[in-house]
Design a protein around this motif. Structure first.
Motif, short mmCIF file in Angstrom:
data_model
loop_
_atom_site.label_atom_id
_atom_site.label_comp_id
_atom_site.label_asym_id
_atom_site.label_seq_id
_atom_site.Cartn_x
_atom_site.Cartn_y
_atom_site.Cartn_z
N LEU A 21 36.03 -106.88 7.30
CA LEU A 21 36.15 -106.92 5.85
C LEU A 21 37.88 -106.54 5.42
CD1 LEU A 21 34.09 -103.89 6.01
CD2 LEU A 21 33.70 -106.69 5.78
N ASP A 22 39.32 -107.38 6.11
CA ASP A 22 40.00 -107.29 6.08
C ASP A 22 40.68 -108.01 4.50
OD1 ASP A 22 42.69 -106.13 8.52
OD2 ASP A 22 40.30 -106.66 8.16
N ASP A 23 40.04 -108.95 3.95
CA ASP A 23 40.67 -109.77 3.56
C ASP A 23 38.95 -109.88 1.98
OD1 ASP A 23 41.42 -112.54 5.48
OD2 ASP A 23 42.84 -110.32 3.83
N ASP A 47 37.03 -98.48 5.51
CA ASP A 47 38.17 -98.09 7.36
C ASP A 47 38.33 -99.26 8.00
OD1 ASP A 47 39.46 -97.66 9.45
OD2 ASP A 47 37.98 -95.68 9.85
N ASN A 48 39.48 -99.91 7.55
CA ASN A 48 39.41 -101.17 8.62
C ASN A 48 39.15 -102.21 9.97
OD1 ASN A 48 39.24 -102.23 5.93
ND2 ASN A 48 41.35 -102.70 5.65
N ALA A 91 28.01 -105.79 -0.04
CA ALA A 91 28.22 -107.03 -0.76
C ALA A 91 29.55 -107.02 -0.13
CB ALA A 91 27.50 -106.79 -1.83
N ALA A 92 29.90 -108.25 0.38
CA ALA A 92 31.06 -108.42 0.67
C ALA A 92 31.55 -110.45 -0.33
CB ALA A 92 31.60 -108.78 2.13
N ARG A 93 32.85 -110.05 -0.26
CA ARG A 93 33.09 -111.44 -0.73
C ARG A 93 34.97 -111.33 -1.08
NH1 ARG A 93 33.59 -115.22 -6.03
NH2 ARG A 93 36.00 -114.20 -6.70
N ARG A 94 34.87 -112.48 -0.45
CA ARG A 94 36.66 -113.57 0.35
C ARG A 94 37.26 -112.91 -1.89
NH1 ARG A 94 38.46 -114.91 4.56
NH2 ARG A 94 40.38 -115.76 5.10
N ASP A 95 38.66 -111.71 -1.70
CA ASP A 95 38.84 -111.73 -2.76
C ASP A 95 39.80 -110.32 -2.35
OD1 ASP A 95 38.34 -112.57 -6.73
OD2 ASP A 95 39.71 -112.35 -5.56
#
Length: 124
Positions: free
Chosen positions: A29-31, A73-74, A97-101
């Motif tokens: 999830l870092d990015d 918490d990465n 939901a996840a978005r690369r941003d």
């Protein structure tokens, strides 16, 4: 396989608390900006909260501001939504939901990955 899994939903009385978790697998999830959305029966999906991966900036919908707290918490590849002072109008299916941003936003169609949802019911 890229996957988000929500947990922590349930039934509580008004004024109660729940903590939702969104665990990622297959990617880190870092990015990714992570957001929580909710949808109640007969209503449109609503963006509840969002958190940036870079500077930790956050967004909250007015309806939850001061009651909900988003955190990440990465090291555990997990994002949390602490929900306090719950109201009956918070009743909904909650999705992460996840978005690369790096920019926090709650425009649902921009998100690439979605969890299966977890039900939150607030009722006396």
């Amino acid at each position: 396989q890229l996957q988000l899994v929500e947990s922590g939903g349930g039934s509580v009385q008004p004024g109660g608390s729940l903590r939702l978790s969104c665990a990622a697998s297959g990617f880190t999830l870092d990015d990714y900006v992570i957001s929580w959305f909710r949808q109640a029966p007969g209503k449109e999906r609503e963006g509840v909260s969002s958190i940036s991966p870079s500077d930790g900036s956050t967004y909250y919908a007015d309806s939850v501001k001061g009651r909900f707290t988003i955190s990440r918490d990465n090291t555990k590849n997990t994002v949390y939504l602490q929900m306090n002072s719950l109201k009956p109008e918070d009743t909904a299916e909650y999705y992460c939901a996840a978005r690369r941003d790096t920019v926090v936003l709650v425009t649902s169609w921009l998100y690439d990955y979605w969890g299966q949802g977890t039900q939150v019911t607030v009722s006396s």
